[in-house]
Scaffold this active site. Structure first.
Site, mmCIF file in Angstrom:
data_model
loop_
_atom_site.group_PDB
_atom_site.id
_atom_site.type_symbol
_atom_site.label_atom_id
_atom_site.label_comp_id
_atom_site.label_asym_id
_atom_site.label_seq_id
_atom_site.Cartn_x
_atom_site.Cartn_y
_atom_site.Cartn_z
ATOM 1 N N LYS A 155 -0.822 -15.913 -2.351
ATOM 2 C CA LYS A 155 -2.136 -15.386 -2.754
ATOM 3 C C LYS A 155 -2.964 -16.505 -3.375
ATOM 4 O O LYS A 155 -2.437 -17.310 -4.149
ATOM 5 C CB LYS A 155 -1.923 -14.241 -3.747
ATOM 6 C CG LYS A 155 -3.179 -13.482 -4.148
ATOM 7 C CD LYS A 155 -2.831 -12.321 -5.091
ATOM 8 C CE LYS A 155 -4.053 -11.532 -5.520
ATOM 9 N NZ LYS A 155 -3.713 -10.408 -6.424
ATOM 10 N N SER A 200 -5.575 -5.899 -5.271
ATOM 11 C CA SER A 200 -6.286 -7.088 -4.863
ATOM 12 C C SER A 200 -5.505 -8.011 -3.929
ATOM 13 O O SER A 200 -6.095 -8.912 -3.334
ATOM 14 C CB SER A 200 -6.707 -7.875 -6.106
ATOM 15 O OG SER A 200 -5.562 -8.348 -6.794
ATOM 16 N N SER A 258 -1.938 -4.365 -8.043
ATOM 17 C CA SER A 258 -2.397 -5.199 -6.921
ATOM 18 C C SER A 258 -1.323 -5.669 -5.950
ATOM 19 O O SER A 258 -1.663 -6.208 -4.896
ATOM 20 C CB SER A 258 -3.151 -6.412 -7.442
ATOM 21 O OG SER A 258 -4.463 -6.026 -7.762
HETATM 22 N N1 GLN Z 1 -7.325 -2.456 -8.957
HETATM 23 C C1 GLN Z 1 -7.049 -2.936 -10.264
HETATM 24 C C2 GLN Z 1 -8.260 -3.674 -10.792
HETATM 25 O O1 GLN Z 1 -9.222 -3.705 -10.133
HETATM 26 C C3 GLN Z 1 -5.811 -3.776 -10.278
HETATM 27 C C4 GLN Z 1 -6.036 -5.191 -9.945
HETATM 28 C C5 GLN Z 1 -4.803 -6.045 -10.047
HETATM 29 O O2 GLN Z 1 -3.691 -5.541 -10.210
HETATM 30 N N2 GLN Z 1 -5.010 -7.338 -10.004
HETATM 31 O O3 GLN Z 1 -8.262 -4.232 -11.841
#
Ligand code: GLN
Length: 501
Positions: free
Chosen positions: A79, A154, A178
């Protein structure tokens, strides 16, 4: 069966016994990326030449009988939130366009030590803020099962890359879901380890008390190989746990007799898609058939998880992202004032103007929203009412899990309330997007572990995920429970037909 169809476990065996070379393996995945990335946009950068050179080095070392690491010759996608000295690190933000970090993340260092072939950097929501991958400054990612739908986020690029056979293993990061949510929406397996199990050094910080790096792959067995390579204490991350790393594959085959799995009635409330509910319930039944027992447990404060998370995560983000000011880090305004100034007129000094314009240009709308939310929650007069209160609720949420784990070994349930949603469906409504995190944020707030794996498909052909959450350092059990399920089901073997063969 083509090379890219094979599991990581299988490819490692084939590399070891000389059936395939690292170069052939790397070429196969690079070809697959070339064929599918224009459609999916799962990779932000592909390290073609570097990966092939590394593969050739590994083949030569193997031929010379030199000792090699456990992932020798296997391509791994990373990532784009992890620092890599030989590839750009952008966090899918304009702010870090073209950034070349001066050091490798600890996880990247460990992957190199394991002789993995780092094949490229995957797309993501900007600075890991989002649940659909639509917040990338370099274009959205498509779900390999239905190109009109989001892969989740994400870590959407990593999830799509695995689902589309562009890499056998991928690294994700999980602050509020994420890894697990995109794994669920893309029909793959993803593990969020216990906070501190994997070093965060070189992971670009979003919310430091919640961020954790973890493995994404087709199966739990493949995830355990990747976790083995990246887990462990790092003096460079003061929150990394100085606890010995167990052998994650050793106990995968142990049966589940006597395992106690918790079921939370509140997980099945309104809003849960009926097809998702059906597959999740069937998974509990499958676990019973495998020798586990199912027990009703309660997480009384779970309903406060999303609001608590959306105070703590933006608060920490507003602080972490202060470093991108155009001087210390990140994009700098070039000095030209646009004719339409968007309301920016009065600045205290040229320096303040440079900060403001650099940040206004470099950050996307969701990142700006988080910075504003967090700055507000931390500001004098509101700190007690918002941030400090959220910390107290966080403690209660953690206590709920500790209490539940007195009664059960793991807690099962849905990962997301719905299967993959349409691209654009939630982009105009941040609260709808935040509510996607309902089932995942608790794991991070409590600092415990969670795994997501496919447990069925909807009538429309979309994957459905199942989540298991476990106490701190329960990764061996989480992986074993998922692996045992995958021994009797083939959801994780299914391949999408929406892409060129
Ligand atoms: N969807 C969550 C957010 O927008 C989780 C994001 C993540 O785990 N990096 O913060």
């Amino acid at each position: 069966m083509s090379l890219t169809d094979r599991s990581a476990t299988d490819l490692i065996a084939a590399l070891r016994n000389g059936e395939i070379t690292a170069v052939a393996c790397t070429e196969a995945f690079l070809t697959r990326i070339e064929a599918t990335n224009p459609t999916l946009n799962a990779f932000l950068s592909v390290n073609g030449e570097g990966a092939l050179a590394e593969a050739a080095r590994i083949d030569a070392a193997r031929a010379a009988g030199k000792p090699l690491g456990p992932l020798a010759g296997l391509p791994v996608a990373v990532k784009d939130v992890l620092c890599t000295t030989d590839q750009p690190t952008t966090c899918a933000s304009k702010m870090l366009r073209g950034f070349r970090p001066p050091y490798d993340a600890d996880v990247v260092r460990r992957l190199r030590e394991a002789d993995a072939v780092l094949i490229g950097k995957t797309n993501m929501d900007e600075f890991a803020m989002g649940g659909s991958n639509e917040n990338s400054a370099y274009g959205l990612v498509r779900n390999p099962w239905d190109l009109d739908r989001a892969p989740g986020g994400s870590s959407g690029g990593s999830a799509a890359a695995i689902a589309a056979d562009m890499a056998p293993l991928a690294i994700g990061s999980d602050t509020g879901g994420s890894i697990r949510q995109p794994a669920g929406l893309c029909g793959i397996t993803g593990l969020k380890p216990t906070y501190g199990r994997v070093s965060r050094r070189g992971l670009v910080a979003f919310s430091s008390s919640l961020d954790q790096i973890g493995p994404m792959a087709r199966s739990a067995a493949d995830c355990s190989l990747l976790l083995q390579a990246i887990a462990g204490h790092d003096p460079g991350d003061s929150t990394s746990l100085a606890v010995a790393v167990p052998n994650y594959t050793a106990e995968l085959d142990k049966p589940l007799n006597g395992l106690r799995i918790g079921r939370v009635a509140a997980h099945f409330g309104p809003g849960l898609d009926p097809e998702v509910a059906e597959h999740v319930e069937a998974t509990f039944t499958a676990y019973e058939a495998a020798g586990a027992t199912i027990h009703e447990v309660e997480l009384p404060h779970a309903a406060h998880g999303v609001p608590t998370y959306y105070l703590i995560a933006p608060s920490e983000a507003s602080s972490n992202l202060a470093r991108y000011d155009g001087a210390h880090y990140g994009h700098r305004w070039d000095g030209s004032r646009p004719p339409d100034d968007g309301g920016m007129a009065d600045f205290d000094s040229p320096l303040v103007e440079m900060y403001c314009r650099s940040r206004a240009e470099g950050f996307g709308p969701e990142v700006k929203r988080r910075i504003m939310l967090g700055t507000y929650a931390l500001s004098a007069g509101y700190y007690e009412a918002y941030y400090a209160k959220a910390l107290r609720v966080r403690r209660l949420i953690r206590q709920d899990f500790l209490d539940a784990f007195e009664q059960v070994d793991l807690i099962g349930g849905p990962v997301s309330a719905t299967p993959a949603f349409k691209l654009g469906e939630k982009t105009e409504n941040p609260v709808a997007m935040y509510l996607v995190d309902l089932y995942t944020v608790g794991t991070n707030l409590a600092g415990i572990g969670g795994i997501s794996f496919p447990c069925g498909f909807t009538a429309g052909g979309l994957p459905v995920g199942f989540q298991l959450q476990g106490p701190a350092l329960s990764e061996p059990l989480l992986l074993r429970a998922a692996h045992q399920y995958q021994q009797t089901t083939d959801w994780h073997h299914r391949r999408t037909a929406a892409l060129p063969a």
